[in-house]
Design a protein around this motif. Structure first.
Motif, PDB file in Angstrom:
ATOM      1  N   TYR A  44       0.863  -1.184   0.000  1.00 13.75           N
ATOM      2  CA  TYR A  44       0.000   0.000   0.000  1.00 13.75           C
ATOM      3  C   TYR A  44       0.895   1.228   0.000  1.00 13.75           C
ATOM      4  O   TYR A  44       1.915   1.238   0.680  1.00 13.75           O
ATOM      5  CB  TYR A  44      -0.862  -0.042   1.264  1.00 13.75           C
ATOM      6  CG  TYR A  44      -1.690   1.185   1.515  1.00 13.75           C
ATOM      7  CD1 TYR A  44      -2.841   1.445   0.760  1.00 13.75           C
ATOM      8  CD2 TYR A  44      -1.342   2.098   2.510  1.00 13.75           C
ATOM      9  CE1 TYR A  44      -3.605   2.578   0.999  1.00 13.75           C
ATOM     10  CE2 TYR A  44      -2.095   3.228   2.756  1.00 13.75           C
ATOM     11  CZ  TYR A  44      -3.228   3.465   1.992  1.00 13.75           C
ATOM     12  OH  TYR A  44      -3.975   4.578   2.218  1.00 13.75           O
ATOM     13  N   LYS A  47      -0.242   8.568   1.706  1.00 16.78           N
ATOM     14  CA  LYS A  47       0.153   9.908   1.266  1.00 16.78           C
ATOM     15  C   LYS A  47       1.583  10.239   1.670  1.00 16.78           C
ATOM     16  O   LYS A  47       2.247  11.026   1.016  1.00 16.78           O
ATOM     17  CB  LYS A  47      -0.820  10.948   1.843  1.00 16.78           C
ATOM     18  CG  LYS A  47      -2.255  10.747   1.315  1.00 16.78           C
ATOM     19  CD  LYS A  47      -3.175  11.887   1.662  1.00 16.78           C
ATOM     20  CE  LYS A  47      -3.436  12.004   3.146  1.00 16.78           C
ATOM     21  NZ  LYS A  47      -4.207  10.874   3.703  1.00 16.78           N
ATOM     22  N   ALA A  48       2.061   9.640   2.756  1.00 18.62           N
ATOM     23  CA  ALA A  48       3.403   9.973   3.247  1.00 18.62           C
ATOM     24  C   ALA A  48       4.306   8.761   3.420  1.00 18.62           C
ATOM     25  O   ALA A  48       5.526   8.892   3.472  1.00 18.62           O
ATOM     26  CB  ALA A  48       3.296  10.718   4.579  1.00 18.62           C
ATOM     27  N   LYS A  49       3.694   7.588   3.529  1.00 21.41           N
ATOM     28  CA  LYS A  49       4.487   6.374   3.750  1.00 21.41           C
ATOM     29  C   LYS A  49       4.058   5.286   2.762  1.00 21.41           C
ATOM     30  O   LYS A  49       2.907   5.272   2.320  1.00 21.41           O
ATOM     31  CB  LYS A  49       4.277   5.838   5.180  1.00 21.41           C
ATOM     32  CG  LYS A  49       4.667   6.831   6.271  1.00 21.41           C
ATOM     33  CD  LYS A  49       4.761   6.195   7.640  1.00 21.41           C
ATOM     34  CE  LYS A  49       3.480   5.790   8.300  1.00 21.41           C
ATOM     35  NZ  LYS A  49       2.506   6.880   8.533  1.00 21.41           N
ATOM     36  N   HIS A  54       3.439  -0.980  17.753  1.00 25.45           N
ATOM     37  CA  HIS A  54       3.772  -1.908  16.660  1.00 25.45           C
ATOM     38  C   HIS A  54       5.259  -1.892  16.331  1.00 25.45           C
ATOM     39  O   HIS A  54       5.724  -2.720  15.563  1.00 25.45           O
ATOM     40  CB  HIS A  54       2.948  -1.577  15.414  1.00 25.45           C
ATOM     41  CG  HIS A  54       3.276  -0.262  14.777  1.00 25.45           C
ATOM     42  ND1 HIS A  54       2.996   0.021  13.457  1.00 25.45           N
ATOM     43  CD2 HIS A  54       3.876   0.853  15.259  1.00 25.45           C
ATOM     44  CE1 HIS A  54       3.381   1.249  13.166  1.00 25.45           C
ATOM     45  NE2 HIS A  54       3.923   1.776  14.248  1.00 25.45           N
ATOM     46  N   LYS A  86       5.052  -4.517  13.548  1.00 24.68           N
ATOM     47  CA  LYS A  86       4.107  -5.630  13.565  1.00 24.68           C
ATOM     48  C   LYS A  86       2.991  -5.317  12.575  1.00 24.68           C
ATOM     49  O   LYS A  86       2.544  -4.167  12.481  1.00 24.68           O
ATOM     50  CB  LYS A  86       3.488  -5.768  14.959  1.00 24.68           C
ATOM     51  CG  LYS A  86       4.460  -6.180  16.037  1.00 24.68           C
ATOM     52  CD  LYS A  86       3.698  -6.447  17.333  1.00 24.68           C
ATOM     53  CE  LYS A  86       4.627  -6.913  18.415  1.00 24.68           C
ATOM     54  NZ  LYS A  86       4.976  -5.845  19.368  1.00 24.68           N
ATOM     55  N   LEU A 107      -0.554  -4.966  11.749  1.00 24.84           N
ATOM     56  CA  LEU A 107      -1.806  -4.835  12.497  1.00 24.84           C
ATOM     57  C   LEU A 107      -3.001  -4.883  11.556  1.00 24.84           C
ATOM     58  O   LEU A 107      -2.886  -4.523  10.385  1.00 24.84           O
ATOM     59  CB  LEU A 107      -1.852  -3.492  13.242  1.00 24.84           C
ATOM     60  CG  LEU A 107      -0.662  -3.103  14.116  1.00 24.84           C
ATOM     61  CD1 LEU A 107      -0.960  -1.774  14.812  1.00 24.84           C
ATOM     62  CD2 LEU A 107      -0.327  -4.171  15.134  1.00 24.84           C
ATOM     63  N   LYS A 154     -11.278   7.364   9.447  1.00 24.42           N
ATOM     64  CA  LYS A 154     -10.176   7.491   8.494  1.00 24.42           C
ATOM     65  C   LYS A 154     -10.728   7.238   7.098  1.00 24.42           C
ATOM     66  O   LYS A 154     -10.879   6.083   6.681  1.00 24.42           O
ATOM     67  CB  LYS A 154      -9.087   6.478   8.861  1.00 24.42           C
ATOM     68  CG  LYS A 154      -7.733   6.771   8.256  1.00 24.42           C
ATOM     69  CD  LYS A 154      -6.681   5.854   8.811  1.00 24.42           C
ATOM     70  CE  LYS A 154      -5.525   5.707   7.852  1.00 24.42           C
ATOM     71  NZ  LYS A 154      -4.777   6.926   7.621  1.00 24.42           N
ATOM     72  N   GLU A 171      -3.340   6.309  15.658  1.00 24.92           N
ATOM     73  CA  GLU A 171      -4.077   5.214  15.010  1.00 24.92           C
ATOM     74  C   GLU A 171      -3.714   3.914  15.710  1.00 24.92           C
ATOM     75  O   GLU A 171      -2.540   3.706  16.041  1.00 24.92           O
ATOM     76  CB  GLU A 171      -3.696   5.111  13.530  1.00 24.92           C
ATOM     77  CG  GLU A 171      -4.190   6.285  12.711  1.00 24.92           C
ATOM     78  CD  GLU A 171      -3.831   6.154  11.233  1.00 24.92           C
ATOM     79  OE1 GLU A 171      -3.733   5.026  10.715  1.00 24.92           O
ATOM     80  OE2 GLU A 171      -3.635   7.203  10.596  1.00 24.92           O
TER      81      GLU A 171
HETATM   82  P1  ATP Z   1      -3.117   9.500   6.641  1.00 23.43           P
HETATM   83  O1  ATP Z   1      -2.086  10.434   6.107  1.00 23.43           O
HETATM   84  O2  ATP Z   1      -4.484  10.098   6.785  1.00 23.43           O
HETATM   85  O3  ATP Z   1      -2.683   8.763   7.897  1.00 23.43           O
HETATM   86  P2  ATP Z   1      -2.442   7.577   4.629  1.00 23.43           P
HETATM   87  O4  ATP Z   1      -3.086   6.240   4.439  1.00 23.43           O
HETATM   88  O5  ATP Z   1      -2.218   8.352   3.401  1.00 23.43           O
HETATM   89  O6  ATP Z   1      -3.393   8.377   5.588  1.00 23.43           O
HETATM   90  P3  ATP Z   1       0.338   7.011   5.256  1.00 23.43           P
HETATM   91  O7  ATP Z   1       1.007   7.300   6.538  1.00 23.43           O
HETATM   92  O8  ATP Z   1       0.910   7.568   4.027  1.00 23.43           O
HETATM   93  O9  ATP Z   1      -1.163   7.441   5.538  1.00 23.43           O
HETATM   94  O10 ATP Z   1       0.230   5.451   5.016  1.00 23.43           O
HETATM   95  C1  ATP Z   1       0.519   4.519   5.952  1.00 23.43           C
HETATM   96  C2  ATP Z   1      -0.610   3.504   6.000  1.00 23.43           C
HETATM   97  O11 ATP Z   1      -0.175   2.344   6.736  1.00 23.43           O
HETATM   98  C3  ATP Z   1      -1.841   4.043   6.742  1.00 23.43           C
HETATM   99  O12 ATP Z   1      -2.998   3.642   6.052  1.00 23.43           O
HETATM  100  C4  ATP Z   1      -1.779   3.355   8.102  1.00 23.43           C
HETATM  101  O13 ATP Z   1      -3.072   3.162   8.661  1.00 23.43           O
HETATM  102  C5  ATP Z   1      -1.120   2.011   7.735  1.00 23.43           C
HETATM  103  N1  ATP Z   1      -0.374   1.402   8.840  1.00 23.43           N
HETATM  104  C6  ATP Z   1       0.400   2.015   9.762  1.00 23.43           C
HETATM  105  N2  ATP Z   1       0.932   1.142  10.636  1.00 23.43           N
HETATM  106  C7  ATP Z   1       0.490  -0.079  10.258  1.00 23.43           C
HETATM  107  C8  ATP Z   1       0.681  -1.413  10.768  1.00 23.43           C
HETATM  108  N3  ATP Z   1       1.460  -1.636  11.817  1.00 23.43           N
HETATM  109  N4  ATP Z   1       0.053  -2.438  10.150  1.00 23.43           N
HETATM  110  C9  ATP Z   1      -0.742  -2.206   9.052  1.00 23.43           C
HETATM  111  N5  ATP Z   1      -0.956  -0.986   8.513  1.00 23.43           N
HETATM  112  C10 ATP Z   1      -0.348   0.075   9.107  1.00 23.43           C
END
Ligand code: ATP
Ligand code: TYD
Length: 237
Positions: A8, A11-13, A69, A82, A84, A123, A179
Protein backbone atom coordinates in the motif's frame (compact mmCIF):
# COMPACT_ATOMS: atom_id res chain seq x y z
CA UNK A 1 13.92 -10.32 7.61
CA UNK A 2 13.49 -9.70 3.90
CA UNK A 3 11.52 -6.83 2.38
CA UNK A 4 9.02 -7.99 -0.26
CA UNK A 5 6.44 -6.32 -2.52
CA UNK A 6 4.60 -3.09 -1.77
CA UNK A 7 1.26 -3.58 -0.04
CA UNK A 8 0.00 0.00 0.00
CA UNK A 9 1.25 3.51 -0.70
CA UNK A 10 -0.32 6.17 1.53
CA UNK A 11 0.15 9.91 1.27
CA UNK A 12 3.40 9.97 3.25
CA UNK A 13 4.49 6.37 3.75
CA UNK A 14 4.68 3.19 1.71
CA UNK A 15 4.03 -0.17 3.32
CA UNK A 16 5.85 -3.36 2.27
CA UNK A 17 5.28 -7.01 3.04
CA UNK A 18 8.18 -9.04 4.41
CA UNK A 19 9.03 -12.75 4.51
CA UNK A 20 7.45 -12.73 7.99
CA UNK A 21 3.63 -12.62 7.73
CA UNK A 22 3.50 -10.75 11.06
CA UNK A 23 5.88 -7.96 10.04
CA UNK A 24 5.72 -5.03 7.61
CA UNK A 25 8.23 -2.42 6.53
CA UNK A 26 7.12 1.22 6.70
CA UNK A 27 8.99 3.50 4.33
CA UNK A 28 8.78 7.17 5.29
CA UNK A 29 8.87 9.17 2.06
CA UNK A 30 9.70 12.87 1.67
CA UNK A 31 6.11 13.51 0.49
CA UNK A 32 4.14 15.96 2.59
CA UNK A 33 0.42 16.34 2.15
CA UNK A 34 -2.23 18.60 3.60
CA UNK A 35 -5.93 19.26 3.14
CA UNK A 36 -6.80 15.59 2.50
CA UNK A 37 -4.04 15.20 -0.03
CA UNK A 38 -5.05 18.23 -2.14
CA UNK A 39 -1.63 19.76 -1.56
CA UNK A 40 1.42 17.50 -1.86
CA UNK A 41 5.06 18.55 -1.85
CA UNK A 42 8.35 16.77 -1.44
CA UNK A 43 10.44 18.15 1.42
CA UNK A 44 14.08 17.05 1.47
CA UNK A 45 15.09 14.95 4.54
CA UNK A 46 11.50 14.59 5.76
CA UNK A 47 11.44 10.79 5.43
CA UNK A 48 14.62 10.41 7.44
CA UNK A 49 13.57 12.97 10.06
CA UNK A 50 10.13 11.45 10.63
CA UNK A 51 11.43 7.88 10.67
CA UNK A 52 14.07 8.80 13.26
CA UNK A 53 11.60 10.88 15.27
CA UNK A 54 8.96 8.14 15.24
CA UNK A 55 11.46 5.45 16.32
CA UNK A 56 12.50 7.60 19.29
CA UNK A 57 8.91 8.33 20.39
CA UNK A 58 7.75 4.73 19.96
CA UNK A 59 10.69 3.68 22.16
CA UNK A 60 9.63 6.13 24.87
CA UNK A 61 6.01 4.93 24.71
CA UNK A 62 6.99 1.26 24.76
CA UNK A 63 9.22 1.96 27.79
CA UNK A 64 6.22 3.54 29.52
CA UNK A 65 4.24 0.31 29.02
CA UNK A 66 2.18 1.37 26.00
CA UNK A 67 1.99 -1.47 23.43
CA UNK A 68 3.26 -0.25 20.04
CA UNK A 69 3.77 -1.91 16.66
CA UNK A 70 7.39 -0.73 16.49
CA UNK A 71 9.97 -3.49 16.04
CA UNK A 72 13.21 -1.95 14.76
CA UNK A 73 14.73 0.66 12.51
CA UNK A 74 15.77 -0.80 9.16
CA UNK A 75 17.39 2.19 7.44
CA UNK A 76 17.36 5.99 7.55
CA UNK A 77 13.84 6.04 6.15
CA UNK A 78 12.43 2.61 7.01
CA UNK A 79 11.32 0.69 10.06
CA UNK A 80 9.95 -2.78 10.75
CA UNK A 81 6.58 -2.99 12.49
CA UNK A 82 4.11 -5.63 13.57
CA UNK A 83 1.42 -6.11 10.93
CA UNK A 84 -1.81 -4.83 12.50
CA UNK A 85 -5.43 -5.07 11.42
CA UNK A 86 -5.87 -1.32 11.42
CA UNK A 87 -8.96 0.18 13.02
CA UNK A 88 -10.22 2.95 10.69
CA UNK A 89 -10.75 5.39 13.55
CA UNK A 90 -8.35 8.19 14.45
CA UNK A 91 -8.08 9.22 18.10
CA UNK A 92 -7.35 12.90 18.78
CA UNK A 93 -6.49 14.43 22.15
CA UNK A 94 -6.26 18.21 22.56
CA UNK A 95 -4.57 20.08 25.40
CA UNK A 96 -4.86 23.51 23.77
CA UNK A 97 -7.44 24.73 21.24
CA UNK A 98 -6.18 24.89 17.63
CA UNK A 99 -6.99 23.75 14.09
CA UNK A 100 -10.29 22.02 13.51
CA UNK A 101 -11.63 22.68 17.00
CA UNK A 102 -11.19 26.44 16.61
CA UNK A 103 -12.96 26.37 13.25
CA UNK A 104 -15.77 24.12 14.42
CA UNK A 105 -16.60 25.67 17.79
CA UNK A 106 -15.29 29.21 17.41
CA UNK A 107 -13.12 28.99 20.53
CA UNK A 108 -9.98 31.09 20.68
CA UNK A 109 -6.78 29.48 19.40
CA UNK A 110 -4.44 28.91 22.31
CA UNK A 111 -7.02 28.50 25.07
CA UNK A 112 -6.16 25.74 27.50
CA UNK A 113 -8.50 22.75 27.46
CA UNK A 114 -9.05 21.41 30.94
CA UNK A 115 -9.64 18.51 31.00
CA UNK A 116 -8.07 17.66 27.62
CA UNK A 117 -10.61 16.62 25.00
CA UNK A 118 -10.90 13.29 23.18
CA UNK A 119 -12.36 13.03 19.67
CA UNK A 120 -12.82 10.30 17.09
CA UNK A 121 -12.54 10.70 13.32
CA UNK A 122 -13.26 8.17 10.61
CA UNK A 123 -10.18 7.49 8.49
CA UNK A 124 -11.68 8.19 5.08
CA UNK A 125 -10.03 10.74 2.77
CA UNK A 126 -12.95 10.75 0.29
CA UNK A 127 -15.25 11.89 3.12
CA UNK A 128 -12.55 14.24 4.55
CA UNK A 129 -12.10 12.22 7.76
CA UNK A 130 -15.47 13.13 9.33
CA UNK A 131 -15.84 13.38 13.08
CA UNK A 132 -17.68 10.37 14.53
CA UNK A 133 -18.54 9.04 17.98
CA UNK A 134 -18.55 5.73 19.87
CA UNK A 135 -22.14 4.97 18.88
CA UNK A 136 -21.46 5.35 15.15
CA UNK A 137 -18.24 3.33 15.42
CA UNK A 138 -20.12 0.49 17.12
CA UNK A 139 -23.15 0.56 14.80
CA UNK A 140 -21.05 0.56 11.63
CA UNK A 141 -18.60 -1.99 13.00
CA UNK A 142 -15.50 0.22 12.80
CA UNK A 143 -14.56 -0.68 16.39
CA UNK A 144 -16.19 -2.40 19.37
CA UNK A 145 -16.99 -0.51 22.60
CA UNK A 146 -14.20 -2.48 24.33
CA UNK A 147 -11.68 -1.54 21.64
CA UNK A 148 -12.75 2.12 21.81
CA UNK A 149 -12.39 2.16 25.59
CA UNK A 150 -8.88 0.71 25.35
CA UNK A 151 -7.91 3.16 22.58
CA UNK A 152 -9.11 6.06 24.71
CA UNK A 153 -7.16 4.87 27.76
CA UNK A 154 -3.99 4.39 25.71
CA UNK A 155 -4.39 7.74 23.94
CA UNK A 156 -4.51 9.54 27.31
CA UNK A 157 -1.55 7.52 28.60
CA UNK A 158 0.38 8.74 25.57
CA UNK A 159 -0.59 12.28 26.57
CA UNK A 160 0.88 11.84 30.05
CA UNK A 161 4.19 10.59 28.63
CA UNK A 162 4.56 13.00 25.72
CA UNK A 163 3.27 16.20 27.34
CA UNK A 164 6.06 15.83 29.91
CA UNK A 165 8.71 14.86 27.32
CA UNK A 166 7.99 17.90 25.14
CA UNK A 167 7.59 20.27 28.09
CA UNK A 168 11.05 19.23 29.29
CA UNK A 169 12.24 20.39 25.86
CA UNK A 170 10.44 23.73 26.22
CA UNK A 171 7.47 22.82 24.03
CA UNK A 172 3.71 22.49 24.42
CA UNK A 173 1.98 19.41 23.02
CA UNK A 174 -1.14 21.14 21.67
CA UNK A 175 -2.89 18.13 20.09
CA UNK A 176 -2.16 14.87 18.28
CA UNK A 177 -3.71 12.01 16.35
CA UNK A 178 -3.11 8.31 16.98
CA UNK A 179 -4.08 5.21 15.01
CA UNK A 180 -4.48 1.78 16.52
CA UNK A 181 -4.78 -1.75 15.21
CA UNK A 182 -5.20 -5.28 16.47
CA UNK A 183 -2.30 -7.73 16.79
CA UNK A 184 -3.10 -11.21 18.06
CA UNK A 185 -6.22 -9.90 19.80
CA UNK A 186 -4.51 -6.95 21.50
CA UNK A 187 -5.01 -3.23 20.76
CA UNK A 188 -1.64 -1.85 19.71
CA UNK A 189 -0.53 1.68 18.74
CA UNK A 190 0.25 1.79 15.02
CA UNK A 191 1.19 4.25 12.29
CA UNK A 192 3.53 7.03 13.42
CA UNK A 193 4.04 9.80 15.93
CA UNK A 194 5.86 12.73 14.34
CA UNK A 195 5.34 16.49 13.91
CA UNK A 196 3.16 15.54 10.90
CA UNK A 197 0.35 14.29 13.14
CA UNK A 198 0.53 16.61 16.11
CA UNK A 199 0.85 20.27 17.02
CA UNK A 200 3.84 21.50 19.01
CA UNK A 201 4.44 25.08 20.06
CA UNK A 202 7.46 26.69 21.64
CA UNK A 203 6.39 27.09 25.28
CA UNK A 204 7.60 30.71 25.54
CA UNK A 205 6.95 32.23 22.12
CA UNK A 206 4.16 29.83 21.01
CA UNK A 207 5.93 29.56 17.65
CA UNK A 208 4.52 26.66 15.61
CA UNK A 209 7.02 23.80 15.20
CA UNK A 210 4.84 21.21 13.45
CA UNK A 211 3.01 20.53 10.19
CA UNK A 212 1.04 23.77 10.54
CA UNK A 213 4.21 25.40 9.14
CA UNK A 214 3.45 23.49 5.92
CA UNK A 215 -0.34 23.97 6.05
CA UNK A 216 0.06 27.72 6.60
CA UNK A 217 3.04 28.23 4.25
CA UNK A 218 5.30 29.46 7.06
CA UNK A 219 8.43 27.78 5.67
CA UNK A 220 11.23 26.11 7.64
CA UNK A 221 9.14 22.95 8.03
CA UNK A 222 11.85 20.32 8.31
CA UNK A 223 14.16 22.68 10.21
CA UNK A 224 11.39 22.98 12.83
CA UNK A 225 10.89 19.19 13.00
CA UNK A 226 14.65 18.78 13.54
CA UNK A 227 14.65 21.45 16.24
CA UNK A 228 11.82 19.64 18.05
CA UNK A 229 13.82 16.43 17.83
CA UNK A 230 17.05 18.00 19.07
CA UNK A 231 15.23 19.50 22.06
CA UNK A 232 14.05 16.06 23.19
CA UNK A 233 17.44 14.44 22.63
CA UNK A 234 17.25 13.02 19.11
CA UNK A 235 20.46 12.93 17.06
CA UNK A 236 19.61 13.09 13.34
CA UNK A 237 23.23 12.30 12.43
P1 ATP B 1 -3.12 9.50 6.64
O1 ATP B 1 -2.09 10.43 6.11
O2 ATP B 1 -4.48 10.10 6.79
O3 ATP B 1 -2.68 8.76 7.90
P2 ATP B 1 -2.44 7.58 4.63
O4 ATP B 1 -3.09 6.24 4.44
O5 ATP B 1 -2.22 8.35 3.40
O6 ATP B 1 -3.39 8.38 5.59
P3 ATP B 1 0.34 7.01 5.26
O7 ATP B 1 1.01 7.30 6.54
O8 ATP B 1 0.91 7.57 4.03
O9 ATP B 1 -1.16 7.44 5.54
O10 ATP B 1 0.23 5.45 5.02
C1 ATP B 1 0.52 4.52 5.95
C2 ATP B 1 -0.61 3.50 6.00
O11 ATP B 1 -0.18 2.34 6.74
C3 ATP B 1 -1.84 4.04 6.74
O12 ATP B 1 -3.00 3.64 6.05
C4 ATP B 1 -1.78 3.35 8.10
O13 ATP B 1 -3.07 3.16 8.66
C5 ATP B 1 -1.12 2.01 7.74
N1 ATP B 1 -0.37 1.40 8.84
C6 ATP B 1 0.40 2.01 9.76
N2 ATP B 1 0.93 1.14 10.64
C7 ATP B 1 0.49 -0.08 10.26
C8 ATP B 1 0.68 -1.41 10.77
N3 ATP B 1 1.46 -1.64 11.82
N4 ATP B 1 0.05 -2.44 10.15
C9 ATP B 1 -0.74 -2.21 9.05
N5 ATP B 1 -0.96 -0.99 8.51
C10 ATP B 1 -0.35 0.08 9.11
P1 TYD C 1 -7.61 18.81 13.70
O1 TYD C 1 -7.37 20.14 14.31
O2 TYD C 1 -8.91 18.16 14.00
O3 TYD C 1 -7.52 18.89 12.14
P2 TYD C 1 -6.65 19.81 11.18
O4 TYD C 1 -5.23 19.57 11.53
O5 TYD C 1 -7.02 19.29 9.83
O6 TYD C 1 -7.07 21.23 11.42
O7 TYD C 1 -6.42 17.82 14.10
C1 TYD C 1 -6.00 17.65 15.42
C2 TYD C 1 -4.64 17.02 15.44
O8 TYD C 1 -4.66 15.71 14.92
C3 TYD C 1 -3.61 17.78 14.60
O9 TYD C 1 -2.35 17.74 15.28
C4 TYD C 1 -3.52 17.01 13.31
C5 TYD C 1 -3.88 15.59 13.73
N1 TYD C 1 -4.66 14.87 12.71
C6 TYD C 1 -3.98 14.22 11.70
O10 TYD C 1 -2.74 14.23 11.65
N2 TYD C 1 -4.70 13.54 10.75
C7 TYD C 1 -6.05 13.48 10.79
O11 TYD C 1 -6.67 12.84 9.90
C8 TYD C 1 -6.75 14.16 11.85
C9 TYD C 1 -8.25 14.13 11.95
C10 TYD C 1 -6.01 14.83 12.79
Amino acid sequence: MEKREALYAGKAKSVYLTDDPDRLVLHFRDDTSAFDGQRVESLARKGMVNNTFNAFIMGKLQAAGIPTHFDSQLSDTECVVKRLDMIPVECVVRNIAAGGLVKRLGVEEGSELNPPTFELFLKNDALHDPMINESLAETFGWATPEQLARMKTLTFQVNDVLKRLFLDGGMLLVDYKLEFGVFKGEIVLGDEFSPDGCRLWDAKTREKMDKDRFRQGLGGVIEAYEEVGRRIGIDFG
